[in-house]
Design an enzyme around this catalytic site. Structure first.
Site, PDB file in Angstrom:
ATOM      1  N   GLY A   1      -5.803  -7.150   0.507  1.00 37.85           N
ATOM      2  CA  GLY A   1      -6.313  -6.089   1.684  1.00 37.85           C
ATOM      3  C   GLY A   1      -5.391  -4.860   2.093  1.00 37.85           C
ATOM      4  O   GLY A   1      -5.405  -4.718   0.695  1.00 37.85           O
ATOM      5  N   GLU A   2      -5.390  -4.308   2.715  1.00 34.04           N
ATOM      6  CA  GLU A   2      -4.447  -2.878   3.336  1.00 34.04           C
ATOM      7  C   GLU A   2      -5.217  -1.776   2.474  1.00 34.04           C
ATOM      8  O   GLU A   2      -4.310  -0.780   2.913  1.00 34.04           O
ATOM      9  CB  GLU A   2      -3.205  -2.835   2.039  1.00 34.04           C
ATOM     10  CG  GLU A   2      -2.055  -4.254   3.701  1.00 34.04           C
ATOM     11  CD  GLU A   2      -0.918  -4.443   2.794  1.00 34.04           C
ATOM     12  OE1 GLU A   2      -0.044  -3.723   1.860  1.00 34.04           O
ATOM     13  OE2 GLU A   2      -0.212  -5.466   3.608  1.00 34.04           O
ATOM     14  N   GLY A   3      -5.641  -1.956   1.506  1.00 31.79           N
ATOM     15  CA  GLY A   3      -6.703  -1.050   0.727  1.00 31.79           C
ATOM     16  C   GLY A   3      -6.184  -0.635  -0.331  1.00 31.79           C
ATOM     17  O   GLY A   3      -5.841   0.050  -1.463  1.00 31.79           O
ATOM     18  N   SER A   4      -5.153  -1.829  -1.199  1.00 28.02           N
ATOM     19  CA  SER A   4      -4.129  -1.794  -2.855  1.00 28.02           C
ATOM     20  C   SER A   4      -5.208  -1.916  -3.102  1.00 28.02           C
ATOM     21  O   SER A   4      -4.742  -1.170  -4.549  1.00 28.02           O
ATOM     22  CB  SER A   4      -3.549  -3.347  -2.105  1.00 28.02           C
ATOM     23  OG  SER A   4      -4.051  -4.576  -1.799  1.00 28.02           O
TER      24      SER A   4
ATOM     25  N   ILE B   1       0.801  -1.303   0.349  1.00 34.33           N
ATOM     26  CA  ILE B   1       0.123  -0.173   0.240  1.00 34.33           C
ATOM     27  C   ILE B   1       0.707   1.376  -0.025  1.00 34.33           C
ATOM     28  O   ILE B   1      -0.006   2.228  -0.346  1.00 34.33           O
ATOM     29  CB  ILE B   1      -1.534  -0.418   1.674  1.00 34.33           C
ATOM     30  CG1 ILE B   1      -1.992   1.093   0.578  1.00 34.33           C
ATOM     31  CG2 ILE B   1      -0.171   0.143   2.857  1.00 34.33           C
ATOM     32  CD1 ILE B   1      -2.942   1.035  -0.296  1.00 34.33           C
TER      33      ILE B   1
END
Length: 338
Positions: A305-308, A105
């Protein structure tokens, strides 16, 4: 800052006041789109994206020069049930990695010019095991909602919310099953890469949680409190704050969308300011997006995840804006129109 809610009920009432997009700005953007040097509809969804964003930004020519990514991290009591391929201490280790710029991210945020903030929520205090009782007290979930609310920059052009929390795909599956129905196995996926035994443990954990809290599954905020996690509640709070500030949101994966689902089930149209950045490889994400009525921009098999995935989709949104706001009209370019 002081948040405008102190309880779940006051948060519920706040959502009833959420603003609508600027229809006049949308009309101007629509008219401009019809005058740009291209055949009508030639840019497909990019045209729709730009017009949609114009309404939320209140300007004929939207922009995306100041996107914001916020990551929330927390630990889950259900992790002790063996629902993840990684131990709970990885949450804190990844928070350190985010803060030192070493995660995916960080690279994606830098690539698309987004600011990045990381918020760790009581990592030394996991939520309770939701098969045995509510994951959080009301005070705990309100505090998490407030963390998300305060993390949003009202001056941001776009918002991406990401997460980190060992066990949180199980929590997200429980929320989805509670609010959308279906069997536990319909919603659980391999998350961080669990084997078949781990997948079975996830399904059993979700089933046990649904049974334990059957009396509260009609109330989305109680579902969040009983089956969610602090980082999931923080994303719910951030997405709600973005709506109040008319900041458009690019939704990330399964866990982020479970957080958004709470808002959708609380108030019709609560996610009108959101688009789906991508559909992930997590088993239930496509079904969840369908329930949200969101067509993803990307489908790349991501499950990080992570907003990636949402951060990567910022590039698509920025491309849409560049074309809409930067292209010449037929009159400006001296090109004959249709």
């Amino acid at each position: 800052m002081t948040v405008p809610f102190t309880s779940l009920d006051s948060f519920r009432h706040l959502l009833a006041t959420c603003p609508a997009p600027d229809s006049a700005a949308q009309g101007l953007a629509l008219a401009r789109n019809g005058q740009l040097t291209k055949p009508p509809g030639a840019l497909g969804r990019l045209e729709d994206l730009a017009i949609w964003l114009a309404g939320w930004q209140g300007r004929e020519k939207p922009q995306a020069s100041a996107p914001q990514v916020v990551i929330f991290a927390a630990n889950h009591g259900i992790a002790a049930r063996g629902v993840s391929a990684f131990p709970p201490q990885v949450t804190a280790q990844m928070v350190a990695n985010f803060r030192h710029g070493g995660a995916a991210i960080n690279q994606l945020s830098r690539t698309f010019g987004a600011s990045l903030g990381v918020h760790a929520l009581d990592l030394d205090q996991p939520t309770a095991d939701f098969t045995q009782g509510p994951a959080m007290t009301e005070a705990e979930v309100v505090s998490a909602l407030a963390t998300g609310w305060n993390a949003v920059d009202p001056e941001a052009d776009l918002l991406v919310t990401g997460e980190m929390g060992i066990g949180n795909t199980t929590s997200a599956a429980a929320i989805a099953a509670a609010l959308l129905g279906g069997n536990a196995q319909d919603w659980v996926g391999r998350g961080t890469g669990v084997d078949d035994h781990g997948l079975a443990r996830k399904a059993e954990t979700v089933r046990a949680g649904l049974v334990a809290h059957a009396d509260a599954l009609h109330d989305p905020l109680e579902v969040l409190r009983r089956l969610g996690g602090r980082e999931i509640a923080a994303m719910t709070g951030a997405i709600a704050r973005a709506r109040m500030e008319r900041v458009a949101v690019v939704l990330d994966g399964f866990i982020c969308c479970a957080a958004a689902l709470v808002l959708q089930r609380l108030h019709e149209g609560a996610l009108d300011h959101c688009i789906a950045g991508h559909v992930s490889a997590e088993a239930g994400h496509g079904r969840l997006l369908a329930a949200l009525g969101k067509d993803p921009l990307l489908a790349l098999g991501l499950r990080l995840g992570e907003g990636s995935g949402a951060a990567l989709a910022l590039g698509v949104v920025q491309g849409a804006i560049a074309c809409h706001s930067g292209m010449a009209t037929f009159a400006e370019a001296g090109v004959s129109g249709a």
